[in-house]
Enzyme design. Structure first.
Site, PDB file in Angstrom:
ATOM      1  N   LYS A  13       0.649  -0.912   0.035  1.00 39.48           N
ATOM      2  CA  LYS A  13      -0.012  -0.181   0.097  1.00 39.48           C
ATOM      3  C   LYS A  13       0.954   1.450  -0.024  1.00 39.48           C
ATOM      4  O   LYS A  13       0.468   2.283  -0.606  1.00 39.48           O
ATOM      5  CB  LYS A  13      -0.985   0.232   1.102  1.00 39.48           C
ATOM      6  CG  LYS A  13      -1.915  -0.973   1.386  1.00 39.48           C
ATOM      7  CD  LYS A  13      -2.868  -0.774   2.721  1.00 39.48           C
ATOM      8  CE  LYS A  13      -2.143  -0.926   4.040  1.00 39.48           C
ATOM      9  NZ  LYS A  13      -1.570  -2.306   4.319  1.00 39.48           N
ATOM     10  N   ARG A  88      -9.463   0.666   8.943  1.00 38.01           N
ATOM     11  CA  ARG A  88      -9.214  -0.921   9.200  1.00 38.01           C
ATOM     12  C   ARG A  88     -10.155  -1.391   9.800  1.00 38.01           C
ATOM     13  O   ARG A  88     -10.158  -2.612  10.171  1.00 38.01           O
ATOM     14  CB  ARG A  88      -7.971  -0.715   9.987  1.00 38.01           C
ATOM     15  CG  ARG A  88      -6.790  -1.275   9.312  1.00 38.01           C
ATOM     16  CD  ARG A  88      -5.679  -0.748   9.752  1.00 38.01           C
ATOM     17  NE  ARG A  88      -4.422  -1.648  10.128  1.00 38.01           N
ATOM     18  CZ  ARG A  88      -3.104  -1.155   9.471  1.00 38.01           C
ATOM     19  NH1 ARG A  88      -3.045   0.101   8.799  1.00 38.01           N
ATOM     20  NH2 ARG A  88      -2.159  -1.777   9.683  1.00 38.01           N
ATOM     21  N   ARG A 127      11.623  -6.555   5.079  1.00 37.34           N
ATOM     22  CA  ARG A 127      11.232  -5.176   5.242  1.00 37.34           C
ATOM     23  C   ARG A 127      12.342  -4.325   6.249  1.00 37.34           C
ATOM     24  O   ARG A 127      12.347  -4.741   7.417  1.00 37.34           O
ATOM     25  CB  ARG A 127       9.976  -4.897   5.305  1.00 37.34           C
ATOM     26  CG  ARG A 127       9.546  -3.288   5.048  1.00 37.34           C
ATOM     27  CD  ARG A 127       8.178  -3.184   4.850  1.00 37.34           C
ATOM     28  NE  ARG A 127       7.254  -3.171   5.868  1.00 37.34           N
ATOM     29  CZ  ARG A 127       5.907  -2.840   5.629  1.00 37.34           C
ATOM     30  NH1 ARG A 127       5.454  -2.520   4.417  1.00 37.34           N
ATOM     31  NH2 ARG A 127       5.008  -3.075   6.478  1.00 37.34           N
ATOM     32  N   ARG A 162      11.187  -2.567  12.111  1.00 45.96           N
ATOM     33  CA  ARG A 162       9.994  -2.167  13.016  1.00 45.96           C
ATOM     34  C   ARG A 162       9.749  -3.078  14.175  1.00 45.96           C
ATOM     35  O   ARG A 162      10.064  -4.360  13.905  1.00 45.96           O
ATOM     36  CB  ARG A 162       8.673  -1.916  12.173  1.00 45.96           C
ATOM     37  CG  ARG A 162       8.733  -0.707  11.503  1.00 45.96           C
ATOM     38  CD  ARG A 162       7.504  -0.604  10.311  1.00 45.96           C
ATOM     39  NE  ARG A 162       6.383  -1.018  10.861  1.00 45.96           N
ATOM     40  CZ  ARG A 162       5.239  -1.033  10.161  1.00 45.96           C
ATOM     41  NH1 ARG A 162       5.292  -0.464   8.851  1.00 45.96           N
ATOM     42  NH2 ARG A 162       4.085  -1.516  10.456  1.00 45.96           N
ATOM     43  N   ARG A 173      -0.675  -9.654  13.331  1.00 40.43           N
ATOM     44  CA  ARG A 173      -1.033  -8.468  12.137  1.00 40.43           C
ATOM     45  C   ARG A 173      -1.881  -8.870  11.183  1.00 40.43           C
ATOM     46  O   ARG A 173      -2.937  -8.562  10.620  1.00 40.43           O
ATOM     47  CB  ARG A 173      -0.007  -7.625  11.723  1.00 40.43           C
ATOM     48  CG  ARG A 173       0.481  -6.562  12.892  1.00 40.43           C
ATOM     49  CD  ARG A 173       1.781  -5.848  12.425  1.00 40.43           C
ATOM     50  NE  ARG A 173       1.822  -5.210  11.404  1.00 40.43           N
ATOM     51  CZ  ARG A 173       2.941  -4.823  10.543  1.00 40.43           C
ATOM     52  NH1 ARG A 173       3.942  -5.647  10.756  1.00 40.43           N
ATOM     53  NH2 ARG A 173       2.657  -3.952   9.672  1.00 40.43           N
TER      54      ARG A 173
HETATM   55  P1  AMP Z   1       0.834  -0.080   9.361  1.00 42.22           P
HETATM   56  O1  AMP Z   1       2.042   0.950   9.142  1.00 42.22           O
HETATM   57  O2  AMP Z   1      -0.193   0.474   8.345  1.00 42.22           O
HETATM   58  O3  AMP Z   1       1.179  -1.380   9.081  1.00 42.22           O
HETATM   59  O4  AMP Z   1       0.343   0.376  10.949  1.00 42.22           O
HETATM   60  C1  AMP Z   1       1.109   0.071  12.032  1.00 42.22           C
HETATM   61  C2  AMP Z   1       0.143  -0.290  13.166  1.00 42.22           C
HETATM   62  O5  AMP Z   1      -0.383   1.026  13.432  1.00 42.22           O
HETATM   63  C3  AMP Z   1      -1.042  -1.301  13.141  1.00 42.22           C
HETATM   64  O6  AMP Z   1      -0.324  -2.437  13.334  1.00 42.22           O
HETATM   65  C4  AMP Z   1      -1.753  -0.787  14.171  1.00 42.22           C
HETATM   66  O7  AMP Z   1      -1.292  -1.259  15.449  1.00 42.22           O
HETATM   67  C5  AMP Z   1      -1.614   0.793  13.963  1.00 42.22           C
HETATM   68  N1  AMP Z   1      -2.538   1.376  12.932  1.00 42.22           N
HETATM   69  C6  AMP Z   1      -2.509   2.104  11.757  1.00 42.22           C
HETATM   70  N2  AMP Z   1      -3.374   2.494  11.205  1.00 42.22           N
HETATM   71  C7  AMP Z   1      -4.671   1.934  11.791  1.00 42.22           C
HETATM   72  C8  AMP Z   1      -5.876   2.174  11.834  1.00 42.22           C
HETATM   73  N3  AMP Z   1      -6.470   2.526  10.593  1.00 42.22           N
HETATM   74  N4  AMP Z   1      -6.636   1.538  12.880  1.00 42.22           N
HETATM   75  C9  AMP Z   1      -6.117   1.157  14.024  1.00 42.22           C
HETATM   76  N5  AMP Z   1      -4.757   0.995  14.289  1.00 42.22           N
HETATM   77  C10 AMP Z   1      -4.084   1.371  13.230  1.00 42.22           C
END
Ligand code: AMP
Length: 215
Positions: A13, A88, A127, A162, A173
Site C-alpha cells: 500500500k 481498518r 522489510r 520495525r 497483524r
Molecule cells: P501500518 O504501518 O499501516 O502497518 O500500521 C502499523 C500499526 O499502526 C498497526 O499494526 C496498528 O497497530 C496501527 N494502525 C495503523 N492504522 C490503523 C488504523 N486505521 N486503525 C487502527 N490501528 C491502526
C-alpha cells in the site's frame, strides 16, 4: 485522486501510494506513519497507541477517528488523498463515510491490493524502515537495500526493523487483517466503489489503477 488503499500488511500500500503521489500530487495519508511519528515524538496519542502497535493490535477506533478528522481538514488534502492503512475496521469505515460527507469529499475508488500470502510474509520479514518519522522510507534487505547498510539513502537516519515486524507480531497483524479489515472489501463492494488489483508488481498495479481512473 481520492482513493482508499486496502490490503494486508506488506501488500505494498505504502509503495503504491508513493508512486500514485508522483502522478498528480495527491497526498499519501498513512495512519501507521502518523502513529509512529506520534510515538517517536512522545505525544499523548503516541503514548496511548504504542502498546497496541507493538503487539500488532489495532489502535482503538476513537483515537484513529479523532486523528483522521483533523488530518483530513488540512489544506494539502485539496490536492487529492490516498488513504493508506485507514479505514481498518467496519466502524472506522462507517464513521469515515459520514466524515467525508460532512467535508464534501467524494471518493473515486477503493482499491483492494491482493498479493499472495507467501510473498507478503517474505516481504515483511525482510522489510526495513527509516527510523526518522519525517522520512519513513521503505527498504528491503534482499531487493532494495540502502546503499550503505543501516543508513537511509534519503535522510541519513538509521534504517531499522520495525518493532512490530518480529515473526510473532507479523502473524498477529495478518490475523487481525483477516478478522477486522478484510470485511471492508464486502463493505465497499456494496458501496459500488471497489476495484481489486492483484499480482506482485507494484508498477503493474499502479498502471491498472491509472487506467481505471482514466489518467
Ligand atoms: P501500518 O504501518 O499501516 O502497518 O500500521 C502499523 C500499526 O499502526 C498497526 O499494526 C496498528 O497497530 C496501527 N494502525 C495503523 N492504522 C490503523 C488504523 N486505521 N486503525 C487502527 N490501528 C491502526
Amino acid at each position: 485522486m481520492k482513493l482508499i488503499l486496502l490490503g494486508a500488511p506488506g501488500a505494498g500500500k505504502g509503495t503504491i501510494a508513493k508512486m500514485l503521489t508522483a502522478i498528480d500530487g495527491s497526498v499519501q495519508i498513512s495512519t501507521g506513519d502518523i502513529l509512529r511519528g506520534e510515538v517517536q515524538a512522545g505525544s499523548e496519542l503516541g503514548r496511548q497507541a504504542e502498546a497496541y502497535m507493538k503487539r500488532g493490535d489495532l489502535v482503538p477506533d476513537a483515537l484513529i477517528m479523532g486523528m483522521m478528522e483533523k488530518r483530513l481538514q488540512q489544506p494539502d488534502c485539496e490536492k487529492g488523498i490516498l488513504l493508506d492503512g485507514f479505514p481498518r475496521t467496519i466502524p472506522q469505515a462507517e464513521e469515515l463515510k459520514q466524515l467525508l460527507a460532512r467535508l464534501g469529499i467524494a471518493l473515486d475508488m477503493v482499491v483492494s491490493i491482493e498479493v499472495p500470502r507467501d510473498v507478503i510474509l517474505d516481504r515483511l520479514c525482510t522489510r526495513r524502515t527509516c527510523a526518522n518519522s519525517a522520512c519513513q522510507a521503505i527498504y528491503n534487505v534482499k531487493s532494495n537495500p540502502p546503499k550503505q547498510e543501516g543508513v537511509c539513502d534519503k535522510c541519513g537516519a538509521a534504517v531499522i526493523q520495525r518493532a512490530d515486524e518480529t515473526e510473532e507480531a507479523i502473524s498477529h497483524r495478518l490475523q487481525t487483517y483477516n478478522d477486522k479489515t478484510a470485511p471492508l472489501i464486502g463493505f465497499y463492494e456494496k458501496e459500488g466503489l471497489l476495484k481489486a488489483v492483484s499480482g506482485v508488481s507494484s508498477e503493474t498495479m499502479v498502471a491498472a489503477i491509472q487506467a481505471e481512473l482514466g489518467l
